[in-house]
Design an enzyme around this catalytic site. Structure first.
Site, PDB file in Angstrom:
ATOM      1  N   CYS A 122       0.826  -1.210   0.000  1.00 49.69           N
ATOM      2  CA  CYS A 122       0.000   0.000   0.000  1.00 49.69           C
ATOM      3  C   CYS A 122       0.861   1.261   0.000  1.00 49.69           C
ATOM      4  CB  CYS A 122      -0.918  -0.008   1.214  1.00 49.69           C
ATOM      5  SG  CYS A 122      -1.879   1.494   1.386  1.00 49.69           S
TER       6      CYS A 122
ATOM      7  N   CYS B  59      -0.432   4.112   2.121  1.00 50.45           N
ATOM      8  CA  CYS B  59      -0.240   3.953   3.563  1.00 50.45           C
ATOM      9  C   CYS B  59       1.217   4.210   3.942  1.00 50.45           C
ATOM     10  CB  CYS B  59      -0.591   2.546   4.018  1.00 50.45           C
ATOM     11  SG  CYS B  59      -2.074   1.880   3.287  1.00 50.45           S
ATOM     12  N   ASP B  60       2.150   3.706   3.140  1.00 53.18           N
ATOM     13  CA  ASP B  60       3.539   3.626   3.589  1.00 53.18           C
ATOM     14  C   ASP B  60       4.530   4.459   2.779  1.00 53.18           C
ATOM     15  OD1 ASP B  60       2.669   1.791   5.494  1.00 53.18           O
ATOM     16  OD2 ASP B  60       2.845   0.133   4.086  1.00 53.18           O
TER      17      ASP B  60
END
Ligand code: NAP
Length: 313
Positions: free
Chosen positions: A133, A136-137
């Site tokens: 992701c 997300c990261d």
């Protein structure tokens, strides 16, 4: 226990569109959103192909709008994961742990989940350089070098997004052409921060505390090389979230729900419908998921109207 009219399992575009339509039809649907509510758009950045948003919209923002719209008409949303279903008797049984719910109709809209490579180092280093992701990261990889695995639209999207942070992004694809749509592929190929390595697989991920390199294997010659990198983003597709329905619904070889094939969202069990990616390995778009969510709510409404007519008449 009184039975619900309609239980919807899942809260991506399919589940929430079904909730919106069912709520507007006065069916007062109960939606089990799941702990990871919102579906795949929650880990998507810019959604540029959802009609009505000419400038694009962030995935989580779009899902918040879906949610608000469904709630506005009386859909009830619970942030729980369904743990068991029983479609063998009516009203159908749906459990969240020990809590039992009954419903005359059910819409299955549990979507699909990102796939992993299953190679050495991947699981151990997940969260320490390995991710599925970018949204997300990606932020944690400012000025770092990254590898993206895959050749579909997801891989293109991840690679493009990661250029906002990374100093260099290398897309590793197992064939010599992308599966992605032409426009996404072109953006990647023309991007000056992105390189592509063709005919190559990532076959191991290395690093003590965090990722420091990967093994690349040439799919034509079998030759292995060590490739230094700070992170690996895996973007190789999805699998349907149907473990819950094994033995209850007919699933195809890849695990997708098989529809009755009459052009509706009916499954093999009258009163149980499926919408969105859980029953769609072909289109897998937010807008097609929303479309089938709408269809499922209308299909459930017909069954309920028939049921009410039977009970009262
Ligand atoms: P996908 O289209 O199935 O692509 C998966 C990619 O990963 C393929 O290139 C595949 O290689 C590769 N792959 C699969 N297993 C692999 C493995 N074990 N090792 C190495 N590579 C592997 O999946 P997706 O990219 O997630 O897209 C799914 C659907 O969503 C598509 O219809 C796509 O158009 C849509 N989507 C659209 C957007 C957008 O429009 N913004 C964004 C994301 C997704 P092969 O090509 O060799 O099979």
């Amino acid at each position: 226990m009184s039975a619900e009219n309609l239980i919807i399992i899942g809260s991506g575009p399919a589940g929430l569109t079904a909730a919106l339509y069912a709520a507007r039809a006065d069916l007062s649907p109960l939606v089990f959103e799941g702990v990871k509510a919102g579906g795949q758009l929650m880990i998507t950045t810019d959604v540029e192909n959802y009609p009505g948003f000419p400038d694009g919209i962030l995935g989580p923002e779009l899902m918040e709008k879906f949610r608000k719209q469904a709630e506005r008409f009386g859909a009830r949303l619970l942030p729980s994961d369904v743990t068991r279903v029983d479609f063998s008797e009516r009203p159908f049984g749906v459990w969240v742990g020990a809590d039992e719910y009954r419903a005359h109709t059910v819409i299955v809209a549990t979507g699909a989940t990102a796939k992993w490579l299953g190679i050495p180092g991947e699981e151990r280093l997940t969260g320490r350089g390995v991710s599925a992701c970018a949204t997300c990261d990606g932020f944690f990889f400012r000025n770092r070098e990254l590898v993206v695995v895959g050749g579909g639209d997801s891989a293109m999207e991840e690679a493009l997004f990661l250029t906002k942070f990374a100093s260099r992004v290398t897309v590793v694809h197992r064939r010599d052409e992308f599966r992605a749509s032409a426009i996404m592929a072109r953006r990647v190929l023309e991007h000056d921060k992105i390189d592509v390595i063709w005919n190559t697989e990532v076959t191991a991920i290395h690093g003590a505390e965090s990722v420091d390199s990967v093994t690349l294997t040439d799919t034509l010659t079998g030759a292995e090389t060590n490739f230094p990198t700070n992170g690996v983003f895996v973007a190789i597709g999805h699998q349907p979230n149907t473990a819950l329905f094994e033995g209850q619904l007919k699933l195809d070889l890849k695990g997708y729900v098989v529809l009755a094939g009459d052009g509706t969202t009916a499954t093999g069990i009258p009163g149980v419908f499926a919408a969105g990616d859980v029953a769609d390995s072909r289109y897998r778009q937010a807008v097609s998921a929303a479309g089938t969510g709408c269809m499922a709510a209308i299909d459930a409404g017909h069954v309920l109207a028939h049921h009410t007519a039977e009970v009262s008449g």
